[in-house]
Design a protein around this motif. Structure first.
Motif, PDB file in Angstrom:
ATOM      1  N   PRO A  40     -34.039  19.867 -18.340  1.00 39.63           N
ATOM      2  CA  PRO A  40     -33.418  21.152 -18.179  1.00 39.63           C
ATOM      3  C   PRO A  40     -33.922  22.196 -19.163  1.00 39.63           C
ATOM      4  CG  PRO A  40     -31.994  19.084 -18.559  1.00 39.63           C
ATOM      5  CD  PRO A  40     -33.433  18.695 -18.780  1.00 39.63           C
ATOM      6  N   ASN A  41     -33.869  23.428 -18.482  1.00 45.15           N
ATOM      7  CA  ASN A  41     -34.247  24.667 -19.040  1.00 45.15           C
ATOM      8  C   ASN A  41     -33.144  25.233 -19.867  1.00 45.15           C
ATOM      9  OD1 ASN A  41     -32.999  25.561 -16.814  1.00 45.15           O
ATOM     10  ND2 ASN A  41     -34.131  27.530 -16.955  1.00 45.15           N
ATOM     11  N   PHE A  42     -32.065  24.505 -20.062  1.00 49.42           N
ATOM     12  CA  PHE A  42     -30.792  24.931 -20.946  1.00 49.42           C
ATOM     13  C   PHE A  42     -31.130  24.589 -22.289  1.00 49.42           C
ATOM     14  CE2 PHE A  42     -29.363  24.340 -16.534  1.00 49.42           C
ATOM     15  CZ  PHE A  42     -28.636  25.893 -16.389  1.00 49.42           C
ATOM     16  N   ASP A  43     -30.466  25.219 -23.371  1.00 46.16           N
ATOM     17  CA  ASP A  43     -30.430  24.677 -24.670  1.00 46.16           C
ATOM     18  C   ASP A  43     -29.354  23.970 -25.039  1.00 46.16           C
ATOM     19  OD1 ASP A  43     -32.882  26.309 -25.461  1.00 46.16           O
ATOM     20  OD2 ASP A  43     -31.605  28.077 -26.037  1.00 46.16           O
ATOM     21  N   THR A  44     -29.416  22.916 -25.807  1.00 45.52           N
ATOM     22  CA  THR A  44     -28.414  21.922 -26.043  1.00 45.52           C
ATOM     23  C   THR A  44     -27.359  23.085 -26.337  1.00 45.52           C
ATOM     24  OG1 THR A  44     -29.858  20.331 -26.900  1.00 45.52           O
ATOM     25  CG2 THR A  44     -27.737  20.144 -27.530  1.00 45.52           C
ATOM     26  N   ALA A  45     -25.849  22.846 -26.137  1.00 41.60           N
ATOM     27  CA  ALA A  45     -24.854  23.409 -26.448  1.00 41.60           C
ATOM     28  C   ALA A  45     -24.694  23.674 -27.970  1.00 41.60           C
ATOM     29  CB  ALA A  45     -23.470  23.050 -25.951  1.00 41.60           C
ATOM     30  N   GLU A  46     -24.055  24.877 -28.618  1.00 46.77           N
ATOM     31  CA  GLU A  46     -24.074  25.178 -29.730  1.00 46.77           C
ATOM     32  C   GLU A  46     -23.219  24.272 -30.637  1.00 46.77           C
ATOM     33  OE1 GLU A  46     -23.047  29.158 -32.995  1.00 46.77           O
ATOM     34  OE2 GLU A  46     -22.722  29.161 -30.931  1.00 46.77           O
ATOM     35  N   HIS A  47     -22.252  23.830 -30.105  1.00 44.96           N
ATOM     36  CA  HIS A  47     -21.345  23.001 -31.000  1.00 44.96           C
ATOM     37  C   HIS A  47     -22.111  21.849 -31.347  1.00 44.96           C
ATOM     38  CE1 HIS A  47     -20.253  21.659 -26.750  1.00 44.96           C
ATOM     39  NE2 HIS A  47     -19.830  20.749 -27.409  1.00 44.96           N
ATOM     40  N   ILE A  48     -22.732  21.343 -30.404  1.00 41.92           N
ATOM     41  CA  ILE A  48     -23.790  19.937 -30.554  1.00 41.92           C
ATOM     42  C   ILE A  48     -24.818  20.351 -31.640  1.00 41.92           C
ATOM     43  CG2 ILE A  48     -25.168  18.181 -29.549  1.00 41.92           C
ATOM     44  CD1 ILE A  48     -23.773  18.734 -27.172  1.00 41.92           C
ATOM     45  N   ARG A  49     -25.239  21.258 -31.536  1.00 45.37           N
ATOM     46  CA  ARG A  49     -26.517  21.728 -32.597  1.00 45.37           C
ATOM     47  C   ARG A  49     -25.784  21.717 -33.964  1.00 45.37           C
ATOM     48  NH1 ARG A  49     -27.922  25.801 -28.730  1.00 45.37           N
ATOM     49  NH2 ARG A  49     -27.660  27.295 -30.528  1.00 45.37           N
ATOM     50  N   THR A 237     -27.473  15.121 -18.816  1.00 43.56           N
ATOM     51  CA  THR A 237     -26.241  15.564 -18.921  1.00 43.56           C
ATOM     52  C   THR A 237     -25.979  16.746 -20.089  1.00 43.56           C
ATOM     53  OG1 THR A 237     -25.317  13.595 -18.107  1.00 43.56           O
ATOM     54  CG2 THR A 237     -23.758  15.147 -19.061  1.00 43.56           C
ATOM     55  N   TYR A 238     -26.587  16.683 -21.312  1.00 48.23           N
ATOM     56  CA  TYR A 238     -26.289  17.334 -22.311  1.00 48.23           C
ATOM     57  C   TYR A 238     -27.424  18.148 -22.773  1.00 48.23           C
ATOM     58  CZ  TYR A 238     -21.969  14.787 -22.801  1.00 48.23           C
ATOM     59  OH  TYR A 238     -20.712  14.210 -22.322  1.00 48.23           O
ATOM     60  N   ALA A 239     -28.328  18.356 -22.052  1.00 44.43           N
ATOM     61  CA  ALA A 239     -29.597  18.954 -22.055  1.00 44.43           C
ATOM     62  C   ALA A 239     -30.147  18.578 -23.463  1.00 44.43           C
ATOM     63  CB  ALA A 239     -29.558  20.603 -21.974  1.00 44.43           C
ATOM     64  N   MET A 240     -30.154  17.354 -24.073  1.00 47.75           N
ATOM     65  CA  MET A 240     -30.791  16.958 -25.128  1.00 47.75           C
ATOM     66  C   MET A 240     -32.133  15.994 -25.191  1.00 47.75           C
ATOM     67  SD  MET A 240     -26.873  16.007 -26.757  1.00 47.75           S
ATOM     68  CE  MET A 240     -27.594  15.368 -28.422  1.00 47.75           C
ATOM     69  N   THR A 241     -32.941  16.623 -24.408  1.00 49.74           N
ATOM     70  CA  THR A 241     -34.486  15.785 -24.142  1.00 49.74           C
ATOM     71  C   THR A 241     -34.808  15.512 -25.432  1.00 49.74           C
ATOM     72  OG1 THR A 241     -35.254  17.901 -23.733  1.00 49.74           O
ATOM     73  CG2 THR A 241     -34.749  16.651 -21.805  1.00 49.74           C
ATOM     74  N   GLY A 242     -35.120  16.316 -26.379  1.00 53.60           N
ATOM     75  CA  GLY A 242     -36.111  16.220 -27.584  1.00 53.60           C
ATOM     76  C   GLY A 242     -35.171  15.490 -28.625  1.00 53.60           C
ATOM     77  N   TRP A 243     -33.767  15.051 -28.624  1.00 53.72           N
ATOM     78  CA  TRP A 243     -33.213  14.474 -29.491  1.00 53.72           C
ATOM     79  C   TRP A 243     -33.345  12.916 -29.378  1.00 53.72           C
ATOM     80  CZ3 TRP A 243     -29.008  17.261 -32.461  1.00 53.72           C
ATOM     81  CH2 TRP A 243     -29.066  18.334 -32.194  1.00 53.72           C
ATOM     82  N   ARG A 244     -33.745  12.501 -28.348  1.00 51.95           N
ATOM     83  CA  ARG A 244     -33.969  11.170 -28.198  1.00 51.95           C
ATOM     84  C   ARG A 244     -32.840  10.315 -28.316  1.00 51.95           C
ATOM     85  NH1 ARG A 244     -35.703  11.733 -24.705  1.00 51.95           N
ATOM     86  NH2 ARG A 244     -36.797   9.717 -24.363  1.00 51.95           N
ATOM     87  N   LEU A 245     -31.870  10.128 -27.604  1.00 46.88           N
ATOM     88  CA  LEU A 245     -30.671   9.454 -27.830  1.00 46.88           C
ATOM     89  C   LEU A 245     -30.261   8.885 -26.207  1.00 46.88           C
ATOM     90  CD1 LEU A 245     -28.650   8.453 -29.836  1.00 46.88           C
ATOM     91  CD2 LEU A 245     -27.188  10.473 -29.295  1.00 46.88           C
ATOM     92  N   GLY A 246     -30.094   7.535 -26.144  1.00 46.59           N
ATOM     93  CA  GLY A 246     -29.577   6.886 -24.765  1.00 46.59           C
ATOM     94  C   GLY A 246     -28.861   5.763 -25.228  1.00 46.59           C
ATOM     95  N   GLN A 284     -16.136  20.169 -26.140  1.00 41.85           N
ATOM     96  CA  GLN A 284     -15.562  20.564 -24.886  1.00 41.85           C
ATOM     97  C   GLN A 284     -16.972  20.364 -23.862  1.00 41.85           C
ATOM     98  OE1 GLN A 284     -17.044  23.373 -23.312  1.00 41.85           O
ATOM     99  NE2 GLN A 284     -18.570  23.961 -24.881  1.00 41.85           N
ATOM    100  N   GLN A 285     -16.641  20.117 -22.492  1.00 38.80           N
ATOM    101  CA  GLN A 285     -17.434  19.787 -21.717  1.00 38.80           C
ATOM    102  C   GLN A 285     -17.582  20.913 -20.521  1.00 38.80           C
ATOM    103  OE1 GLN A 285     -18.661  16.447 -21.488  1.00 38.80           O
ATOM    104  NE2 GLN A 285     -17.934  16.590 -23.626  1.00 38.80           N
ATOM    105  N   GLU A 286     -16.743  21.937 -20.770  1.00 38.43           N
ATOM    106  CA  GLU A 286     -16.815  22.957 -19.466  1.00 38.43           C
ATOM    107  C   GLU A 286     -18.458  23.574 -19.319  1.00 38.43           C
ATOM    108  OE1 GLU A 286     -12.701  22.875 -21.144  1.00 38.43           O
ATOM    109  OE2 GLU A 286     -14.758  22.785 -22.163  1.00 38.43           O
ATOM    110  N   TRP A 287     -19.264  23.436 -20.540  1.00 38.34           N
ATOM    111  CA  TRP A 287     -20.462  23.970 -20.330  1.00 38.34           C
ATOM    112  C   TRP A 287     -21.392  23.147 -19.495  1.00 38.34           C
ATOM    113  CZ3 TRP A 287     -25.200  22.140 -22.496  1.00 38.34           C
ATOM    114  CH2 TRP A 287     -25.126  20.741 -23.122  1.00 38.34           C
ATOM    115  N   VAL A 288     -21.118  21.803 -19.538  1.00 36.96           N
ATOM    116  CA  VAL A 288     -21.795  20.691 -18.469  1.00 36.96           C
ATOM    117  C   VAL A 288     -21.533  20.998 -17.232  1.00 36.96           C
ATOM    118  CG1 VAL A 288     -21.910  18.426 -17.927  1.00 36.96           C
ATOM    119  CG2 VAL A 288     -21.803  19.055 -20.396  1.00 36.96           C
ATOM    120  N   ASP A 289     -20.300  21.487 -16.828  1.00 33.79           N
ATOM    121  CA  ASP A 289     -20.051  21.664 -15.414  1.00 33.79           C
ATOM    122  C   ASP A 289     -20.634  23.210 -15.058  1.00 33.79           C
ATOM    123  OD1 ASP A 289     -17.912  19.646 -15.273  1.00 33.79           O
ATOM    124  OD2 ASP A 289     -16.463  20.706 -15.998  1.00 33.79           O
ATOM    125  N   GLU A 290     -20.696  23.958 -16.106  1.00 32.07           N
ATOM    126  CA  GLU A 290     -21.454  25.383 -15.669  1.00 32.07           C
ATOM    127  C   GLU A 290     -22.765  24.940 -15.338  1.00 32.07           C
ATOM    128  OE1 GLU A 290     -20.308  27.515 -19.078  1.00 32.07           O
ATOM    129  OE2 GLU A 290     -18.279  27.932 -18.626  1.00 32.07           O
TER     130      GLU A 290
END
Length: 389
Positions: A40-49, A237-246, A284-290
Motif C-alpha cells: 500500500p502506498n498509504f501511510d499507517t493511520a496516525e492513531h496507530i502510529r 488492511t492497515y497499511a502496516m507492511t514495515g511493522w511486521r505483524l501477523g 476507528q475503522q473508517e480510514w480502512v473503508d476509505e
C-alpha cells in the motif's frame, strides 16, 4: 559452499528481483513507473502510529509471550471471529512478525518428507517455499481465469493422494485478485474432510474487496474449524507492511507446537508493534473503508485501460489490489515480455510465471500505487503493445 538442498531449491520472490532491476535503471537516470510491488502506498493511520510512539516513550520495548500479548490475542480472536461469523478463542491465536511466519510455522509443524501439500498456482511464492523447506512435495493446482481465478476443482480431485497432508487456499488471491466462491470452498472442504486433510486459509486480503462482494471463508463450513489454519495480518488492511505483524488462528493442539517453533525462530513480535496492533483493531475503522474505496477507483481505471489495449484482456478482480491481464495473443513468454516492458517502456510489473508455471500468458500489475502512476503506466503500455502488435 555445499549448501543444503532446501536452500538450493528456493528462488527469491519475483517482485523483489524486478524492484532491484527497476532501481538499477533509475540509478542510471531512467524514469520508471512502479506497478510491481504489492505494498500500500498509504501511510499507517496516525492513531496507530501514535499508539506505538506512546508505547516507545513508556519503554514498551521488551520481550512478550511468544504467542503474543494476552490483550492482543483477545482482540484478534474477537475481531476475526466476529467478521467471519465464527467463534475463536485467544488460546488459538499465534502472533508472528508478519503473516509469513504463520505460513511457514504451521507447515513445518505438520508436514514431513514424503507428505504432499497442494497449493494454488499461480499463487504467492511463499507457499511453495514453505513446503520445500519442510521437505514435503509441492503439488500445484491450477487457478483458472475462466473460473474467476478459483481452483480447477477437477484437477484438485485428481491430485489428492494418500500422502496429501495439507491444502493451501488464498482468497482474495495474490496475484489474481480472485475470490473463491462458497460452492468451491464447500467442494474443497468436502475433499479435506473425506481424506483427513488440513487446510491453510490465507485471508490476508479479506477486507480489501469491491462492489459489495463479501468474501466467504472456509471456517464457516461444518467440520472445518478443527482442521483449518486461518492466516491474516496487518500489512494490507492497515497499511502496516514495515511493522511486521501477523497472526494465525488454529486449533489449540496445533497452536502449541507452532508457538514453540516461533519461540525458537523469532522469539516474539516487538512489544510496541503489538500495542499498535491493538489500536489498529480497536480504533476507528473508517480510514480502512476509505482506502478500499480508493483502491476500487484505481482498479477500475487500470482494468478499463488495459482492456482498451489491442491484444490485452483483463477480468475485473473482486479483491486484493492486483490485476492479472491475459497477454497470450502476443505469443511471447511473459518472462521475456515483462523484461522488455521494463527496459523499453519503463514500466515495472511482474510476469505471471513469477507465481508459478500456470501464470504463463499473464502479467501482474499492482494498483497499490497512485492514480497518476497508473495512468502514466497505461499510456506507456498502450504505446508498447501497439508497437509490439
Amino acid at each position: 559452499m555445499n549448501l543444503a538442498q532446501r536452500v538450493q531449491s528456493l528462488k527469491p520472490e519475483g517482485a523483489y528481483a524486478v524492484l532491484a532491476q527497476a532501481r538499477a535503471l533509475e540509478a542510471e537516470g531512467r524514469d520508471i513507473v512502479h506497478l510491481e510491488i504489492g505494498e500500500p502506498n498509504f501511510d499507517t493511520a496516525e492513531h496507530i502510529r501514535m499508539a506505538a510512539i506512546k508505547a516507545l516513550a513508556e519503554g514498551r520495548t521488551h520481550y512478550t509471550p511468544t504467542a503474543g500479548m494476552a490483550e492482543l490475542r483477545e482482540v484478534i480472536a474477537e475481531d476475526a471471529g466476529r467478521r467471519r461469523g465464527v467463534t475463536f478463542r485467544p488460546s488459538q491465536v499465534v502472533v508472528s512478525p508478519g503473516a509469513k511466519g504463520n505460513l511457514f510455522t504451521p507447515v513445518l509443524a505438520m508436514v514431513e518428507p514424503g507428505d504432499e501439500v497442494i497449493y494454488p498456482n499461480p499463487g504467492y511464492p511463499a507457499y511453495e517455499a514453505a513446503i520445500i523447506i519442510a521437505g514435503a512435495t509441492p503439488v500445484p493446482v491450477p487457478v483458472l481465469e475462466e473460473n474467476g481465478f478459483s481452483f480447477d476443482l477437477d484437477a484438485l480431485d485428481s491430485l489428492i493422494s494418500e500422502r496429501t497432508k495439507l491444502i493451501i487456499i488464498n482468497t482474495p488471491g495474490n496475484p489474481t485478485g480472485g475470490v473463491i466462491p462458497m460452492k468451491d470452498l464447500q467442494h474443497i472442504a468436502e475433499v479435506a474432510k473425506k481424506n483427513d486433510i488440513w487446510v491453510l486459509a490465507d485471508e490476508i486480503y479479506s477486507r480489501i474487496t469491491y462492489d459489495g462482494v463479501s468474501v466467504p471463508t472456509i471456517t464457516t463450513i461444518d467440520g472445518m474449524l478443527e482442521r483449518t489454519i486461518l492466516v491474516d495480518g496487518y500489512s494490507k488492511t492497515y497499511a502496516m507492511t514495515g511493522w511486521r505483524l501477523g497472526y494465525g488462528i488454529m486449533p489449540e493442539e496445533l497452536a502449541g507446537p507452532v508457538t514453540t517453533l516461533v519461540n525458537h525462530s523469532s522469539g516474539c513480535s516487538a512489544e510496541f508493534t503489538q500495542i499498535a496492533g491493538i489500536e489498529a483493531i480497536t480504533g476507528q475503522q473508517e480510514w480502512v473503508d476509505e482506502m478500499v474505496a480508493e483502491y476500487q477507483a484505481r482498479r477500475d481505471i487500470l482494468v478499463d485501460g488495459l482492456n482498451e489495449i489491442p491484444g490485452v484482456s483483463c477480468i475485473t478482480p473482486q479483491g486484493a489490489f492486483y490485476v492479472f491481464p491475459n497477454v497470450k495473443s502476443f505469443s511471447k513468454p511473459v518472462g521475456e515480455l515483462a523484461t522488455q516492458i521494463l527496459n523499453e517502456a519503463g514500466v515495472a510489473l511482474l510476469p505471471g510465471t513469477a507465481f508459478g508455471k500456470y501464470g504463463e500468458g499473464h502479467l501482474r500489475l499492482s494498483y497499490a500505487s497512485s492514480i497518476a502512476a497508473i495512468e502514466e503506466g497505461l499510456e506507456r503500455l498502450w504505446k508498447f503493445f501497439s508497437e509490439l502488435k
